[in-house]
Structure formats: structure tokens, C-alpha cells
Design a protein around this motif. Structure first.
Motif, mmCIF file in Angstrom:
data_model
loop_
_atom_site.group_PDB
_atom_site.id
_atom_site.type_symbol
_atom_site.label_atom_id
_atom_site.label_comp_id
_atom_site.label_asym_id
_atom_site.label_seq_id
_atom_site.Cartn_x
_atom_site.Cartn_y
_atom_site.Cartn_z
ATOM 1 N N ARG A 8 -49.452 -4.575 37.233
ATOM 2 C CA ARG A 8 -48.395 -5.486 37.672
ATOM 3 C C ARG A 8 -48.227 -5.415 39.187
ATOM 4 N NH1 ARG A 8 -45.735 -2.304 34.165
ATOM 5 N NH2 ARG A 8 -44.225 -1.738 35.808
ATOM 6 N N THR A 9 -47.888 -6.551 39.724
ATOM 7 C CA THR A 9 -47.474 -6.615 41.134
ATOM 8 C C THR A 9 -46.094 -7.258 41.191
ATOM 9 O OG1 THR A 9 -47.998 -7.483 43.333
ATOM 10 C CG2 THR A 9 -48.708 -8.799 41.437
ATOM 11 N N ARG A 10 -45.221 -6.694 42.009
ATOM 12 C CA ARG A 10 -43.819 -7.128 42.014
ATOM 13 C C ARG A 10 -43.373 -7.416 43.441
ATOM 14 N NH1 ARG A 10 -38.923 -3.417 39.612
ATOM 15 N NH2 ARG A 10 -37.206 -4.930 39.918
ATOM 16 N N ARG A 11 -42.565 -8.445 43.584
ATOM 17 C CA ARG A 11 -42.038 -8.831 44.901
ATOM 18 C C ARG A 11 -40.568 -9.204 44.753
ATOM 19 N NH1 ARG A 11 -43.898 -13.926 48.712
ATOM 20 N NH2 ARG A 11 -42.549 -13.413 50.498
ATOM 21 N N GLU A 12 -39.732 -8.600 45.636
ATOM 22 C CA GLU A 12 -38.300 -8.897 45.653
ATOM 23 C C GLU A 12 -37.926 -9.464 47.027
ATOM 24 O OE1 GLU A 12 -35.910 -5.596 44.628
ATOM 25 O OE2 GLU A 12 -37.031 -5.131 42.785
ATOM 26 N N THR A 13 -37.199 -10.528 47.000
ATOM 27 C CA THR A 13 -36.714 -11.129 48.246
ATOM 28 C C THR A 13 -35.217 -11.367 48.122
ATOM 29 O OG1 THR A 13 -37.214 -13.356 47.455
ATOM 30 C CG2 THR A 13 -38.920 -12.253 48.721
#
Length: 395
Positions: free
Chosen positions: A256-261
Motif C-alpha cells: 500500500r501507498t498512502r498520502r494525506e493532505t
């Protein structure tokens, strides 16, 4: 006698083109049969199973995408927070499962090939029976044609002697009646042959049947039916091995790859790995394991029964061929004796020493004996074909 031999040759009705061999006839019938299409489908399925068993993963990977908005709203910030997660889940082979699946795929390919050979062998038996029937009916047609020609000549000779005053009118009527009976027998033989030819064409699509009998040959290394049964047994064993190796549902490895903005804050990225291992699924696979065991036991029993039946069929075919050969020798000897007697009585009749009824009885006895010998020769050829079939020999 010379006239009889010439008539037999003319009545043979040989085709102007070469007759097919038995192997060509079986191949033509195979291409027209539904069993051929079924065998092709089974082989394609086996090839697909082999491809699936050779894959790197136990099942197709799955792509996951999660996206969440407005999870939190910071004071004084414009816009919404967003969290995005992208992953790939890959089902993994259990220890020994992939090798077991590959062995099962190989067994399925072998089972499909042997089943196709067994289906072709079964069809060959039907083609051999039709060819034997055609051969017998063709021989009977030639014989009835020769008998009709001989009786026609006899009726003409009697008619001339009646006109000369040597014989009574009743003799001419009797000779003509015998000739008409021979014509009727010839017509019936032609009808039976025509019907058999239609059946032959429906099965093979060929206009002609083989004119030469198959030579006796050594049996193949293994009977096609036994080979197919052995392949089914091996396939059942490999399926049971797959069930033993498949103790649970396949585990899944996920990347998994995760990105939070968030508004007003720098983005956060991360990468994760997870492993999903199903638990408590062994009991749910008990019905499938029981079915695999039942399939194995059934395949073993069927192979044992089939071996006994094949041996019995082979012994019966050998006995029938031996009896047919002995009967043919006896019928041929009897036909030669009665034909020689008919020739002698004909000479006596021509000399005026024997009455016409005695001449007709001698002709009838010789004709019946020759017909019996002809039928017995066809029966011997059919018995030889059945022996080849019982041995598992394909044309």
C-alpha cells in the motif's frame, strides 16, 4: 463354370476410384463426430488449467483504492482534508500447492488425450461393424447376381429344348420360376446393400467402404480404455493431493501507498506492507476433500472392473475368430463338393439322363452352400475385426 466366374467378376461392382483404408474411414468418421469436438474442448480446458497452474500467484491480484475527505477540519483552514490509499493485494501459493496444481494440470492433459483415444477407439468399433456388414452384403450381391445369370442361362436352354420337343412345357415353367426367384433374391440383396451404404455414408461421409480386411497385428502397449481409466485414476490422485496442499484459503500479501493532505499543512506520504492469513477454514473444506476421496475410490474400482471386462472381451473375440475360421473351412469344402455335384448333374441333364427337377435341386443345394460359405467368410472377417477391436488396436 467359366461363365459363372466371369459373372462373379462383372458383378463385383468395383468403384472406379480407390477405396479408402480403414484408417482413413475412421478418421473421416472422427472428424464428423461430436466426440471429436468434445475431445478438442477437453484438451483446450487442460491447456488452460496448465497455464493457470504455472502462474506466479494463486489467484489474480486485486487493486484497492480508498479515498476519504473531510476527516478533519482545522480552524482557519480553507478546504478539506483528504486521505488517499492505493494498494495491490496478491494471493500467495500455500507451501506445495503450486507444484500440486501443476501435477494436476499435467494429469488433466494426459486424461484428455487418453479419453480422446478411447473415444476414437469406440468409434472405430462402429466403423468396423459397418464395414463388415457392407463387405458381407456386397459378397451376397455378387453371389445372387451369379446365381441369377446361371438360372437365366438354364431357363433359356430349357426353353430351346422345349421348342425342340425334348422337354415338357412344365419344365420350362419350372426353370422360369427359379429364374424369377433368383431375380427377387438379387433385388433384395441390392436393397439391403443400398441401405447399408446409406448408414455408412451417414457415419463416415464416404461413398465407398474399405475393400480389404485389416491384417492381424500385435496389440498396443495398453488398451485405450485401460489407458483412459488409468489416466482418470491418476487425475483423481492429483486432485486429492491438491486438496491436501490447499489447507485453507490463500494468504494475501498487500502493498500500500498512502498520502494525506490537509489545508495549510504539508502532505504526508507512506508505504505499507500487510499479510492477510485466513484462519479456521479447514472444516469448510471437508466436503471438497471427501468428494476428492470418493472420486479416487471410484476411479480405482472402475479400473479394476474394466481390466476384467477387457480380458473377457479379448478371450471371447479370440474364441469367436477360431470358431469362424473352422466353420469357414467346413463351409468352403461343402460348397466345393456340392458345386462339383451340380456340374456333374448338369452334364447328365444336358445328355437327357437326369430330369430337370433333379438338376434344379442340385443347383439350389450348390447355391445355398456357396451362400453359406460367403456369409461365413464375411463372419470370419468381422470376427477378425472384433478381435483387433478387443485388443485395442486402432486402424
Amino acid at each position: 463354370m467359366k461363365r459363372l466366374l466371369i459373372t462373379l467378376a462383372l458383378a463385383a461392382g468395383l468403384p472406379s476410384h480407390a477405396a479408402p483404408s480403414m484408417a482413413e474411414a475412421v478418421e473421416a468418421a472422427w472428424q464428423r463426430s461430436s466426440a471429436s469436438a468434445e475431445a478438442t474442448g477437453q484438451q483446450r480446458r487442460a491447456a488452460a488449467e496448465r497455464t493457470a497452474a504455472g502462474a506466479l500467484w494463486a489467484a489474480p491480484p486485486a487493486l484497492t483504492l480508498d479515498q476519504v475527505r473531510n476527516r478533519q477540519q482545522l480552524p482557519g483552514a480553507n478546504g478539506a482534508a483528504r486521505e488517499t490509499e492505493l494498494g495491490v493485494a496478491v494471493p500467495l501459493w500455500l507451501p506445495g500447492q503450486r507444484a500440486a496444481r501443476q501435477a494436476q494440470a499435467d494429469a488433466e492433459a494426459q486424461a484428455a488425450a487418453t479419453q480422446a483415444a478411447a473415444a476414437r477407439w469406440t468409434l472405430a468399433g462402429a466403423v468396423r461393424e459397418l464395414a463388415a456388414e457392407l463387405s458381407q452384403l456386397q459378397a451376397e450381391l455378387r453371389l445372387t447376381a451369379a446365381q441369377e445369370q446361371e438360372l437365366a442361362q438354364l431357363a433359356a436352354d430349357v426353353q430351346r429344348r422345349v421348342a425342340a420337343g425334348d422337354l415338357a412345357r412344365a419344365d420350362a415353367l419350372a426353370a422360369q420360376a427359379e429364374h424369377l426367384a433368383a431375380q427377387s433374391q438379387h433385388s433384395q440383396a441390392q436393397q439391403r446393400l443400398d441401405a447399408a451404404r446409406l448408414r455408412w455414408q451417414a457415419v463416415t461421409g464416404l461413398a465407398e467402404a474399405p475393400t480389404e480386411a485389416e491384417p492381424e497385428a500385435a496389440a498396443p502397449p495398453e488398451h485405450p480404455l485401460l489407458a483412459a481409466a488409468a489416466a482418470r485414476l491418476q487425475l483423481a490422485r492429483e486432485r486429492q493431493a491438491v486438496m491436501r496442499a490447499t489447507r485453507s484459503e490463500p494468504p494475501e500479501l498487500a502493498l500500500r501507498t498512502r498520502r494525506e493532505t490537509s489545508p495549510g499543512e504539508p502532505g504526508v506520504r507512506g508505504v505499507g506492507v500487510s499479510l492477510r492469513v485466513p484462519l479456521g477454514t479447514a472444516d469448510r473444506r471437508e466436503p471438497q476433500q471427501a468428494a476428492a476421496l470418493a472420486e479416487l475410490e471410484l476411479a480405482e474400482a472402475q479400473l479394476r472392473e474394466l481390466r476384467v471386462r477387457v480380458e473377457a472381451d479379448l478371450a471371447t473375440a479370440r474364441s469367436e475368430q477360431a470358431r469362424a475360421r473352422e466353420q469357414l473351412a467346413a463351409e468352403q469344402a461343402r460348397a466345393r463338393l456340392l458345386r462339383e455335384r451340380a456340374v456333374l448333374i448338369d452334364k447328365s441333364f444336358q445328355a437327357g439322363e437326369t430330369p430337370l427337377p433333379e438338376r434344379l435341386r442340385a443347383q439350389s443345394s450348390a447355391a445355398q452352400a456357396e451362400a453359406a460359405a460367403t456369409r461365413q467368410a464375411a463372419l470370419l472377417a468381422a470376427a477378425t475385426a472384433r478381435l483387433l477391436q478387443a485388443q485395442g488396436v486402432l486402424p
